[in-house]
Scaffold this motif. Sequence first.
Motif, mmCIF file in Angstrom:
data_model
loop_
_atom_site.group_PDB
_atom_site.id
_atom_site.type_symbol
_atom_site.label_atom_id
_atom_site.label_comp_id
_atom_site.label_asym_id
_atom_site.label_seq_id
_atom_site.Cartn_x
_atom_site.Cartn_y
_atom_site.Cartn_z
ATOM 1 N N GLU A 250 -70.502 25.125 23.731
ATOM 2 C CA GLU A 250 -69.821 26.150 22.945
ATOM 3 C C GLU A 250 -70.889 27.071 22.375
ATOM 4 N N VAL A 251 -70.823 28.349 22.689
ATOM 5 C CA VAL A 251 -71.779 29.318 22.150
ATOM 6 C C VAL A 251 -71.298 29.717 20.760
ATOM 7 N N LEU A 252 -72.127 29.443 19.760
ATOM 8 C CA LEU A 252 -71.714 29.646 18.372
ATOM 9 C C LEU A 252 -71.981 31.062 17.873
ATOM 10 N N THR A 253 -72.844 31.807 18.559
ATOM 11 C CA THR A 253 -73.243 33.137 18.086
ATOM 12 C C THR A 253 -72.570 34.239 18.901
ATOM 13 N N LEU A 254 -71.278 34.105 19.072
ATOM 14 C CA LEU A 254 -70.469 35.139 19.717
ATOM 15 C C LEU A 254 -69.580 35.798 18.669
ATOM 16 N N SER A 255 -69.264 37.073 18.903
ATOM 17 C CA SER A 255 -68.390 37.826 18.007
ATOM 18 C C SER A 255 -67.567 38.805 18.833
ATOM 19 N N ALA A 256 -66.707 39.532 18.163
ATOM 20 C CA ALA A 256 -65.811 40.456 18.865
ATOM 21 C C ALA A 256 -66.572 41.504 19.666
ATOM 22 N N ASN A 257 -67.737 41.917 19.181
ATOM 23 C CA ASN A 257 -68.485 42.982 19.840
ATOM 24 C C ASN A 257 -69.766 42.495 20.508
ATOM 25 N N SER A 258 -69.853 41.194 20.773
ATOM 26 C CA SER A 258 -70.998 40.690 21.527
ATOM 27 C C SER A 258 -71.015 41.294 22.919
ATOM 28 N N PRO A 259 -72.200 41.440 23.529
ATOM 29 C CA PRO A 259 -72.252 41.923 24.913
ATOM 30 C C PRO A 259 -71.391 41.060 25.833
ATOM 31 N N ALA A 260 -70.841 41.686 26.859
ATOM 32 C CA ALA A 260 -69.954 40.975 27.778
ATOM 33 C C ALA A 260 -70.680 39.812 28.443
ATOM 34 N N ILE A 261 -69.985 38.696 28.566
ATOM 35 C CA ILE A 261 -70.545 37.538 29.253
ATOM 36 C C ILE A 261 -70.601 37.853 30.747
ATOM 37 N N PRO A 262 -71.707 37.550 31.431
ATOM 38 C CA PRO A 262 -71.835 37.890 32.856
ATOM 39 C C PRO A 262 -70.700 37.282 33.688
ATOM 40 N N ALA A 263 -70.349 37.978 34.751
ATOM 41 C CA ALA A 263 -69.228 37.558 35.603
ATOM 42 C C ALA A 263 -69.477 36.210 36.268
ATOM 43 N N PHE A 264 -70.754 35.843 36.461
ATOM 44 C CA PHE A 264 -71.048 34.585 37.154
ATOM 45 C C PHE A 264 -70.857 33.360 36.261
ATOM 46 N N VAL A 265 -70.676 33.576 34.966
ATOM 47 C CA VAL A 265 -70.584 32.446 34.040
ATOM 48 C C VAL A 265 -69.206 31.792 34.165
ATOM 49 N N THR A 266 -69.225 30.502 34.414
ATOM 50 C CA THR A 266 -67.979 29.731 34.465
ATOM 51 C C THR A 266 -67.711 29.172 33.078
ATOM 52 N N PRO A 267 -66.495 29.328 32.559
ATOM 53 C CA PRO A 267 -66.200 28.823 31.219
ATOM 54 C C PRO A 267 -66.464 27.321 31.122
ATOM 55 N N SER A 268 -66.932 26.919 29.940
ATOM 56 C CA SER A 268 -67.148 25.494 29.710
ATOM 57 C C SER A 268 -65.811 24.769 29.706
ATOM 58 N N ALA A 269 -65.786 23.566 30.251
ATOM 59 C CA ALA A 269 -64.531 22.801 30.329
ATOM 60 C C ALA A 269 -64.023 22.482 28.941
#
Length: 269
Positions: A250-269
């Motif tokens: 779980e990435v804890l340092t994300l917010s509404a305006n964080s840079p977009a997560i790269p398309a290759f990233v698979t969501p954590s289960a």
Amino acid sequence: MTITIKDAQGIAGMRVAGRLTAELLDYLAPFVKPGVTTNELNDLAEAYTTEVLGAISAPLNYAPSGHTPYPKSICTSVNHQVCHGIPNDKPLKKGDIVNVDVTLIKDGWHGDSSRMYMVGDVSVAARRLCNLTYDAMWKGIMKVREGAYLGDIGHAIQTFAEGQGLSVVREFCGHGIGAKFHEDPQVLHYGRPGTLDQLKAGMVITIEPMLNAGRREIKEMGDGWAIVTKDRSLSAQWEHTVLVTPTGYEVLTLSANSPAIPAFVTPSA
């Protein structure tokens, strides 16, 4: 080595600290433009941290063994500065790239994150370096899960970076984080799979690769803090604070305006 495992209360505190850290970087984004000084960014960050977020700037007066106290609230590393650049009165100019590294303390818990900002139009090479360093960080994050090894993270970052013709700074690394700014373990951004400490649910670490467009060698500036590339090539860094969960990360340092997560990233289960 003592690695702390956060309980439910600690994880909740780390989530709040992480989110506020990301919101500080969101707040600073529109101010990073030609003509602004990094001292002005520092003052904006300090005021927002204390007056709006109700938090404390961890870097201010931070004094690890062998160092004079860090004199500012944020680190601002411009162009060939690798990390720990001290804000000053030199205006940023069009074409600069700058890493802004912030760490907040909220209710005793630390959030730590950094982003690259491009000042006006930057060169193709500078943009490529910033983007690939962001991707490299996420390559490392994707390896985080219970039972994986720290070496898995470092190997993923190193193979990706070197495959793109970039070099990995080895003298600085990510770290455990929680009630203290820097905790065990050290999180190297290079290495071999299946080596070093095994990850356990409840661990919280930072992943913060520093990649150079040229050679990986670095040197310290005379102020006792700022680190630069020896060959004066451009350097970039991104950082997130990451919780190890039973099923992934779980990435804890994300917010509404964080840079977009790269398309290759698979969501954590």
